[in-house]
Design a protein around this motif. Sequence first.
Motif, PDB file in Angstrom:
ATOM      1  N   ALA A  56      -3.461  -0.140  -6.584  1.00 62.08           N
ATOM      2  CA  ALA A  56      -2.812   1.136  -6.268  1.00 62.08           C
ATOM      3  C   ALA A  56      -1.528   0.874  -5.501  1.00 62.08           C
ATOM      4  O   ALA A  56      -1.291  -0.219  -4.987  1.00 62.08           O
ATOM      5  N   GLN A  57      -0.677   1.925  -5.433  1.00 64.06           N
ATOM      6  CA  GLN A  57       0.607   1.817  -4.752  1.00 64.06           C
ATOM      7  C   GLN A  57       0.813   3.033  -3.866  1.00 64.06           C
ATOM      8  O   GLN A  57       0.428   4.159  -4.216  1.00 64.06           O
ATOM      9  N   GLY A  58       1.397   2.831  -2.682  1.00 61.74           N
ATOM     10  CA  GLY A  58       1.645   3.935  -1.761  1.00 61.74           C
ATOM     11  C   GLY A  58       2.651   3.543  -0.705  1.00 61.74           C
ATOM     12  O   GLY A  58       2.984   2.367  -0.535  1.00 61.74           O
ATOM     13  N   SER A  59       3.113   4.538   0.028  1.00 66.89           N
ATOM     14  CA  SER A  59       4.135   4.295   1.052  1.00 66.89           C
ATOM     15  C   SER A  59       3.530   3.817   2.369  1.00 66.89           C
ATOM     16  O   SER A  59       4.193   3.154   3.161  1.00 66.89           O
ATOM     17  N   ASP A  60       2.262   4.159   2.609  1.00 70.19           N
ATOM     18  CA  ASP A  60       1.597   3.781   3.857  1.00 70.19           C
ATOM     19  C   ASP A  60       0.630   2.627   3.573  1.00 70.19           C
ATOM     20  O   ASP A  60      -0.411   2.827   2.946  1.00 70.19           O
ATOM     21  N   LEU A  64      -3.204   2.800   2.116  1.00 72.51           N
ATOM     22  CA  LEU A  64      -3.420   2.142   0.826  1.00 72.51           C
ATOM     23  C   LEU A  64      -4.602   1.183   0.918  1.00 72.51           C
ATOM     24  O   LEU A  64      -5.468   1.153   0.036  1.00 72.51           O
ATOM     25  N   ALA A  65      -4.649   0.389   1.989  1.00 70.08           N
ATOM     26  CA  ALA A  65      -5.746  -0.556   2.181  1.00 70.08           C
ATOM     27  C   ALA A  65      -7.080   0.172   2.317  1.00 70.08           C
ATOM     28  O   ALA A  65      -8.101  -0.273   1.784  1.00 70.08           O
ATOM     29  N   ALA A  66      -7.063   1.304   3.016  1.00 69.89           N
ATOM     30  CA  ALA A  66      -8.281   2.093   3.189  1.00 69.89           C
ATOM     31  C   ALA A  66      -8.758   2.649   1.848  1.00 69.89           C
ATOM     32  O   ALA A  66      -9.959   2.669   1.562  1.00 69.89           O
ATOM     33  N   GLN A  67      -7.826   3.064   1.018  1.00 68.14           N
ATOM     34  CA  GLN A  67      -8.156   3.600  -0.308  1.00 68.14           C
ATOM     35  C   GLN A  67      -8.799   2.529  -1.188  1.00 68.14           C
ATOM     36  O   GLN A  67      -9.822   2.760  -1.837  1.00 68.14           O
ATOM     37  N   PRO A  96       5.044  -5.855  -0.743  1.00 68.22           N
ATOM     38  CA  PRO A  96       6.000  -4.744  -0.745  1.00 68.22           C
ATOM     39  C   PRO A  96       6.683  -4.569  -2.094  1.00 68.22           C
ATOM     40  O   PRO A  96       6.840  -5.518  -2.857  1.00 68.22           O
ATOM     41  N   VAL A  97       7.079  -3.332  -2.355  1.00 70.02           N
ATOM     42  CA  VAL A  97       7.845  -3.002  -3.556  1.00 70.02           C
ATOM     43  C   VAL A  97       9.249  -2.601  -3.092  1.00 70.02           C
ATOM     44  O   VAL A  97       9.413  -1.705  -2.252  1.00 70.02           O
ATOM     45  N   TYR A  98      10.261  -3.283  -3.622  1.00 65.50           N
ATOM     46  CA  TYR A  98      11.637  -3.049  -3.177  1.00 65.50           C
ATOM     47  C   TYR A  98      12.386  -2.126  -4.144  1.00 65.50           C
ATOM     48  O   TYR A  98      11.969  -1.916  -5.291  1.00 65.50           O
ATOM     49  N   ASP A  99      13.507  -1.611  -3.646  1.00 64.10           N
ATOM     50  CA  ASP A  99      14.341  -0.753  -4.484  1.00 64.10           C
ATOM     51  C   ASP A  99      15.086  -1.610  -5.513  1.00 64.10           C
ATOM     52  O   ASP A  99      14.919  -2.826  -5.566  1.00 64.10           O
ATOM     53  N   ILE A 105      12.336  -1.691   1.327  1.00 64.50           N
ATOM     54  CA  ILE A 105      10.968  -1.501   0.853  1.00 64.50           C
ATOM     55  C   ILE A 105      10.747  -0.025   0.557  1.00 64.50           C
ATOM     56  O   ILE A 105      10.949   0.836   1.427  1.00 64.50           O
ATOM     57  N   THR A 106      10.361   0.274  -0.644  1.00 62.93           N
ATOM     58  CA  THR A 106      10.125   1.666  -1.051  1.00 62.93           C
ATOM     59  C   THR A 106       8.643   2.023  -1.084  1.00 62.93           C
ATOM     60  O   THR A 106       8.281   3.195  -1.020  1.00 62.93           O
ATOM     61  N   ALA A 107       7.804   1.005  -1.213  1.00 64.79           N
ATOM     62  CA  ALA A 107       6.360   1.262  -1.279  1.00 64.79           C
ATOM     63  C   ALA A 107       5.609  -0.051  -1.078  1.00 64.79           C
ATOM     64  O   ALA A 107       6.214  -1.125  -0.956  1.00 64.79           O
ATOM     65  N   TRP A 108       4.288   0.083  -1.056  1.00 62.17           N
ATOM     66  CA  TRP A 108       3.406  -1.087  -0.967  1.00 62.17           C
ATOM     67  C   TRP A 108       2.412  -1.034  -2.124  1.00 62.17           C
ATOM     68  O   TRP A 108       1.958   0.041  -2.512  1.00 62.17           O
ATOM     69  N   ARG A 109       2.116  -2.194  -2.667  1.00 62.56           N
ATOM     70  CA  ARG A 109       1.137  -2.292  -3.762  1.00 62.56           C
ATOM     71  C   ARG A 109       0.030  -3.252  -3.345  1.00 62.56           C
ATOM     72  O   ARG A 109       0.299  -4.320  -2.798  1.00 62.56           O
ATOM     73  N   GLU A 110      -1.184  -2.844  -3.604  1.00 60.52           N
ATOM     74  CA  GLU A 110      -2.326  -3.681  -3.242  1.00 60.52           C
ATOM     75  C   GLU A 110      -3.273  -3.814  -4.426  1.00 60.52           C
ATOM     76  O   GLU A 110      -3.485  -2.862  -5.193  1.00 60.52           O
TER      77      GLU A 110
END
Length: 237
Positions: A56-60, A64-67, A96-99, A105-110
């Motif tokens: 999944a991917q999210g800004s927080d 994201l880790a909790a999800q 991290p996901v960059y622009d 950093i625009t988002a985080w992917r886990e």
Amino acid sequence: MQPLSRLASALVISAAALLSLAAHAEEVHYNQISLRAEVNQEIAHDLMHVTLYSEAQGSDPAALAAQISKTLNASIAQARKAKGVSVAMGSRNSYPVYDDKGQQITAWRERAELRLESADFSALSTLTGEMLQDLKMGGMNFSIASATRKTHEDALLKEAVAAFKARAQLATEALGGSGYKLVNLNLSSGGFQSPMPMRMNAMKGAAMMEAAVTPEIEAGTSQVTINADGVIEVQMP
């Protein structure tokens, strides 16, 4: 003078012993032949391994880790209810996901993996289909259980020794020898894993679940090999 006489005798005996040992060390062994015998067997895979993952991917990153953890915990609880299926955590990565410019950093992917293993192919196939509602398929492969491999290797070991003895006798006869002595013998196991095809009736993921189809599994085989490498000394008449 008597002690000196005894000392001289001892020195003579010691010198003779050393010369004998040197001559023995330099002794050349003739008619020695290196031989190799190999036996192998195709063994059906009896363990099925499935890797599933949640991504999944999210800004927080914390949210994201909790999800991801929530999804995995539920999946683990589901897998533990299946009889004869072992479950373990695989790798877990967050990045991290960059622009487009690669500066911000625009988002985080886990991504986190769950690994399942069972000797009951039907049970694991059914469980996999059910778990694909919440997870994605990372891969499926098959192997030989350690106990199964050992049983077959023990049987092949006897065959390998018999094959080596037959080859040693053949070599002895070819050289016109009257017999042979075994100098040394090394036994080793090996083999390779053949391709392990998987057929899923042309359906994947949720589509398989909707149709309630149990995948048709072709586990394949692996070749187990025992090598007998040794040296014999042929005795000539």
